[in-house]
Design a protein around this motif. Structure first.
Motif, PDB file in Angstrom:
ATOM      1  N   LEU A  93      -6.368   8.620  16.972  1.00  0.00           N
ATOM      2  CA  LEU A  93      -6.015   7.264  17.617  1.00  0.00           C
ATOM      3  C   LEU A  93      -4.625   6.991  17.534  1.00  0.00           C
ATOM      4  CD1 LEU A  93      -9.349   5.348  17.075  1.00  0.00           C
ATOM      5  CD2 LEU A  93      -8.522   6.365  19.297  1.00  0.00           C
ATOM      6  N   ARG A  94      -4.058   7.367  16.177  1.00  0.00           N
ATOM      7  CA  ARG A  94      -2.803   6.922  15.984  1.00  0.00           C
ATOM      8  C   ARG A  94      -2.262   7.892  14.872  1.00  0.00           C
ATOM      9  NH1 ARG A  94      -1.261   1.472  12.821  1.00  0.00           N
ATOM     10  NH2 ARG A  94      -2.296   2.211  10.867  1.00  0.00           N
ATOM     11  N   HIS A 130      -9.968  -2.756   4.404  1.00  0.00           N
ATOM     12  CA  HIS A 130      -9.631  -2.070   3.256  1.00  0.00           C
ATOM     13  C   HIS A 130     -10.568  -2.379   1.998  1.00  0.00           C
ATOM     14  CE1 HIS A 130      -5.840  -2.294   5.393  1.00  0.00           C
ATOM     15  NE2 HIS A 130      -5.538  -1.466   4.878  1.00  0.00           N
ATOM     16  N   TYR A 154       3.666  -2.456   3.595  1.00  0.00           N
ATOM     17  CA  TYR A 154       2.935  -3.479   3.125  1.00  0.00           C
ATOM     18  C   TYR A 154       1.916  -4.228   3.972  1.00  0.00           C
ATOM     19  CZ  TYR A 154       6.087  -4.373  -1.098  1.00  0.00           C
ATOM     20  OH  TYR A 154       6.819  -4.007  -2.277  1.00  0.00           O
ATOM     21  N   GLY A 155       0.796  -4.556   3.493  1.00  0.00           N
ATOM     22  CA  GLY A 155      -0.158  -5.131   4.248  1.00  0.00           C
ATOM     23  C   GLY A 155      -0.162  -6.624   4.008  1.00  0.00           C
ATOM     24  N   LEU A 161      -9.655   2.094  23.105  1.00  0.00           N
ATOM     25  CA  LEU A 161     -10.077   2.582  22.113  1.00  0.00           C
ATOM     26  C   LEU A 161      -9.175   2.393  20.865  1.00  0.00           C
ATOM     27  CD1 LEU A 161     -10.929   6.093  23.638  1.00  0.00           C
ATOM     28  CD2 LEU A 161     -12.487   4.417  22.560  1.00  0.00           C
ATOM     29  N   ALA A 162      -8.054   2.136  21.216  1.00  0.00           N
ATOM     30  CA  ALA A 162      -6.839   1.987  20.119  1.00  0.00           C
ATOM     31  C   ALA A 162      -6.190   0.861  20.839  1.00  0.00           C
ATOM     32  CB  ALA A 162      -6.162   3.340  19.690  1.00  0.00           C
ATOM     33  N   PRO A 163      -6.548  -0.347  20.536  1.00  0.00           N
ATOM     34  CA  PRO A 163      -6.221  -1.710  21.140  1.00  0.00           C
ATOM     35  C   PRO A 163      -4.756  -1.968  20.564  1.00  0.00           C
ATOM     36  CG  PRO A 163      -8.378  -2.120  20.213  1.00  0.00           C
ATOM     37  CD  PRO A 163      -8.103  -0.776  19.764  1.00  0.00           C
ATOM     38  N   LEU A 174      -8.625  -5.177  13.112  1.00  0.00           N
ATOM     39  CA  LEU A 174      -7.679  -5.166  12.209  1.00  0.00           C
ATOM     40  C   LEU A 174      -8.565  -4.204  11.222  1.00  0.00           C
ATOM     41  CD1 LEU A 174      -7.751  -8.823  11.109  1.00  0.00           C
ATOM     42  CD2 LEU A 174      -5.791  -7.566  11.920  1.00  0.00           C
ATOM     43  N   ILE A 175      -7.720  -3.230  10.183  1.00  0.00           N
ATOM     44  CA  ILE A 175      -8.370  -2.426   9.533  1.00  0.00           C
ATOM     45  C   ILE A 175      -9.062  -3.256   8.191  1.00  0.00           C
ATOM     46  CG2 ILE A 175      -7.924  -0.403   7.825  1.00  0.00           C
ATOM     47  CD1 ILE A 175      -5.476   0.270   9.625  1.00  0.00           C
ATOM     48  N   SER A 203      -0.143  -4.406   8.992  1.00  0.00           N
ATOM     49  CA  SER A 203       1.126  -4.269   8.392  1.00  0.00           C
ATOM     50  C   SER A 203       1.621  -5.896   8.385  1.00  0.00           C
ATOM     51  CB  SER A 203       2.056  -3.542   9.395  1.00  0.00           C
ATOM     52  OG  SER A 203       1.783  -4.062  10.562  1.00  0.00           O
ATOM     53  N   THR A 256       0.902  -1.250   0.013  1.00  0.00           N
ATOM     54  CA  THR A 256      -0.016   0.054  -0.126  1.00  0.00           C
ATOM     55  C   THR A 256       0.927   1.284   0.024  1.00  0.00           C
ATOM     56  OG1 THR A 256      -0.278   0.654   2.468  1.00  0.00           O
ATOM     57  CG2 THR A 256      -1.623  -1.191   1.565  1.00  0.00           C
ATOM     58  N   MET A 278      -2.544  -0.001  20.250  1.00  0.00           N
ATOM     59  CA  MET A 278      -1.357   1.067  20.736  1.00  0.00           C
ATOM     60  C   MET A 278      -0.772   0.547  21.739  1.00  0.00           C
ATOM     61  SD  MET A 278      -1.678   2.580  17.937  1.00  0.00           S
ATOM     62  CE  MET A 278      -0.594   3.921  18.356  1.00  0.00           C
ATOM     63  N   THR A 332      -7.150   6.304   8.156  1.00  0.00           N
ATOM     64  CA  THR A 332      -8.118   5.017   8.466  1.00  0.00           C
ATOM     65  C   THR A 332      -9.201   5.796   9.479  1.00  0.00           C
ATOM     66  OG1 THR A 332      -6.387   3.400   8.284  1.00  0.00           O
ATOM     67  CG2 THR A 332      -8.607   2.952   9.919  1.00  0.00           C
ATOM     68  N   VAL A 369     -12.318   4.962  12.046  1.00  0.00           N
ATOM     69  CA  VAL A 369     -12.839   4.073  13.088  1.00  0.00           C
ATOM     70  C   VAL A 369     -14.356   4.508  13.138  1.00  0.00           C
ATOM     71  CG1 VAL A 369     -12.991   3.057  15.283  1.00  0.00           C
ATOM     72  CG2 VAL A 369     -10.928   3.449  14.236  1.00  0.00           C
ATOM     73  N   ALA A 428     -12.560  -0.408  11.694  1.00  0.00           N
ATOM     74  CA  ALA A 428     -11.719   0.776  11.200  1.00  0.00           C
ATOM     75  C   ALA A 428     -11.696   0.416   9.653  1.00  0.00           C
ATOM     76  CB  ALA A 428     -10.482   0.275  11.645  1.00  0.00           C
TER      77      ALA A 428
HETATM   78  O1  TXA Z   1      -1.356   1.954   6.921  1.00  0.00           O
HETATM   79  C1  TXA Z   1      -1.843   0.991   7.589  1.00  0.00           C
HETATM   80  O2  TXA Z   1      -2.851   1.225   8.357  1.00  0.00           O
HETATM   81  C2  TXA Z   1      -1.609  -0.376   7.599  1.00  0.00           C
HETATM   82  C3  TXA Z   1      -1.835  -0.705   5.957  1.00  0.00           C
HETATM   83  C4  TXA Z   1      -1.579  -1.926   5.621  1.00  0.00           C
HETATM   84  O3  TXA Z   1      -3.029  -0.251   5.307  1.00  0.00           O
HETATM   85  N1  TXA Z   1      -2.140  -1.207   8.397  1.00  0.00           N
HETATM   86  C5  TXA Z   1      -1.962  -0.928   9.534  1.00  0.00           C
HETATM   87  O4  TXA Z   1      -2.715  -1.945  10.213  1.00  0.00           O
HETATM   88  O5  TXA Z   1      -1.121  -0.309   9.945  1.00  0.00           O
HETATM   89  P1  TXA Z   1      -2.235  -2.483  11.699  1.00  0.00           P
HETATM   90  O6  TXA Z   1      -3.100  -3.790  12.142  1.00  0.00           O
HETATM   91  O7  TXA Z   1      -0.889  -2.651  11.943  1.00  0.00           O
HETATM   92  O8  TXA Z   1      -2.845  -1.381  12.741  1.00  0.00           O
HETATM   93  C6  TXA Z   1      -4.275  -1.275  12.939  1.00  0.00           C
HETATM   94  C7  TXA Z   1      -4.494  -0.227  14.054  1.00  0.00           C
HETATM   95  C8  TXA Z   1      -4.110  -1.193  15.264  1.00  0.00           C
HETATM   96  O9  TXA Z   1      -3.624  -0.340  16.184  1.00  0.00           O
HETATM   97  C9  TXA Z   1      -5.434  -1.526  15.707  1.00  0.00           C
HETATM   98  O10 TXA Z   1      -5.817  -1.868  17.200  1.00  0.00           O
HETATM   99  C10 TXA Z   1      -6.516  -0.319  15.240  1.00  0.00           C
HETATM  100  O11 TXA Z   1      -5.703  -0.049  14.014  1.00  0.00           O
HETATM  101  N2  TXA Z   1      -7.801  -0.405  15.188  1.00  0.00           N
HETATM  102  C11 TXA Z   1      -8.591  -1.306  14.174  1.00  0.00           C
HETATM  103  N3  TXA Z   1      -9.571  -1.519  14.382  1.00  0.00           N
HETATM  104  C12 TXA Z   1     -10.051  -0.441  15.506  1.00  0.00           C
HETATM  105  C13 TXA Z   1     -11.083  -0.047  15.743  1.00  0.00           C
HETATM  106  N4  TXA Z   1     -12.432  -0.698  15.825  1.00  0.00           N
HETATM  107  N5  TXA Z   1     -10.947   0.791  17.101  1.00  0.00           N
HETATM  108  C14 TXA Z   1      -9.930   1.168  17.429  1.00  0.00           C
HETATM  109  N6  TXA Z   1      -8.659   0.913  16.799  1.00  0.00           N
HETATM  110  C15 TXA Z   1      -8.828  -0.135  15.839  1.00  0.00           C
END
Ligand code: TXA
Ligand code: MG
Length: 330
Positions: free
Chosen positions: A195-196, A68, A38-39, A228-230, A65-66, A145, A34, A232, A98, A100, A121
């Motif tokens: 959140l991030r 896409h 990389y995802g 809220l941002a598990p 997870l996010i 990621s 991405t 993190m 992203t 939420v 997300a």
């Molecule tokens: O740039 C990115 O966001 C990359 C690319 C691949 O798209 N993906 C990525 O995913 O960084 P990941 O899983 O490494 O991080 C996703 C974050 C995690 O901190 C997770 O806790 C948060 O998003 N997250 C996902 N769903 C959530 C929700 N419903 N509420 C709060 N945080 C959430």
């Protein structure tokens, strides 16, 4: 679940897109580029595939997870957009943002991917190959990621290979990513909340919203006791070598992660020196960050000593990732 998979690597192109869509439809795990990092993709509607994804990364299943998707219509089928969510989606998607949001009533994303939360997300990535894969597959794709849980996110296909070889079905190699840090995550709660910090600078978002973003509460627990941002977790994005921040001198045997051309004492005794951006460009520094951390991690240095980095633009995300890399190691 411990079967060793033969991990294929295909150069980005039509054949790779078709193979990726085919593997996803069979419940497989596909790493793809991405614009941020990389995802590691799986069918967001397939709980068994998502269980395999958590297993392959060694990721705790309470960390959601996010999802896409390829376009706003698809996003609106899984999340409920209020006015500020729509404003942000229209301004910044596709791109490193992203959102939420509360789940839509008939949200097809599996419960396992949202860790039982009532939010989801969502992101529309800006990378051509990611978008081609999403279009060819036609369903939402969850993609964390593509690294082992807790490790530094991958910015080239070789990083994915070294973390996940034998654990996933396919890696689509699209070369180096453009942004280099993960997406900015905004929670659309009563007020939009950062959140991030990530690849979209806070200032750009605040300009479009016409107000400042809320900060997450210290303990990041919501009223329901759900984080809220598990994701993190304090220590994350971590190389194995200890990381020391904001240094103005390096100790013998340390590796230096430099920024700009500022003076630093002790540099002659450094085990290695890499400069995130000699011209002090934060976008360039973000693109180099994770690759340089991986490279310095192989140098058997006493520590990775990091020069101060300004906190504006992508600096906020860079400093966030560096703080997490340093937790428990300082
Ligand atoms: O740039 C990115 O966001 C990359 C690319 C691949 O798209 N993906 C990525 O995913 O960084 P990941 O899983 O490494 O991080 C996703 C974050 C995690 O901190 C997770 O806790 C948060 O998003 N997250 C996902 N769903 C959530 C929700 N419903 N509420 C709060 N945080 C959430
Ligand atoms: Mg990650």
């Amino acid at each position: 679940m411990n079967t060793v998979l033969k991990t294929a690597i295909l150069p980005a192109g039509e054949a790779a897109v078709a193979a990726a869509a085919h593997a996803l439809a069979r419940g497989g795990l596909v790493a793809f580029p991405t614009e941020t990092v990389y995802g590691l993709g799986a069918d967001a509607t397939n709980a068994a595939a998502i269980a395999r994804l958590y297993q392959a990364k060694g990721r705790p299943a309470f960390n959601p997870l996010i999802a896409h998707v390829g376009d706003l219509d698809a996003a609106r089928r899984i999340g409920r957009f209020d006015a500020s969510a729509l404003l942000l989606a229209e301004a910044f998607w596709p791109g490193p943002l992203t959102l939420v949001l509360p789940k839509a009533a008939d949200c097809a994303v599996a419960e396992l991917a949202t860790a039982g939360l009532d939010t989801v997300a969502i992101r529309i990535p800006a990378h051509a190959i990611a978008r081609d894969i999403l279009r060819a597959f036609g369903r939402p794709v969850v993609a964390p990621s593509a690294n082992l849980s807790g490790h530094v996110s991958p910015t080239i296909a070789a990083h994915v290979h070294s973390d996940l070889e034998g654990r996933i079905d396919l890696i689509v190699d699209g070369g180096a990513v453009a942004v280099g840090v993960e997406s900015t995550i905004i929670g659309i709660f009563d007020q939009p909340m950062l959140l991030r910090p990530g690849g979209l600078p806070r200032a750009d978002i605040e300009r479009v919203l016409g107000r400042t973003l809320q900060e997450p509460p210290e303990d990041t627990e919501s009223d329901s006791g759900q984080p809220l941002a598990p994701g993190m977790l304090a220590s994350h994005y971590a190389p194995r070598t200890k990381v020391r921040l904001n240094v103005d001198r390096i100790e013998p045997g340390e590796a230096l992660l430099a920024f700009g051309l500022g003076a630093i004492s002790g540099i002659d005794e450094a085990a290695a020196v890499m400069n995130l951006s000699a011209r002090g460009d934060l976008d360039e520094a973000a693109a180099n960050l994770f690759g340089f951390l991986r490279a310095l991690d192989t140098r058997a240095a006493r520590a990775i000593a990091v020069m101060p980095i300004p906190n504006d633009g992508l600096g906020e995300a860079i400093n966030d990732r560096l703080r997490r890399a340093a937790v428990g190691r300082e």
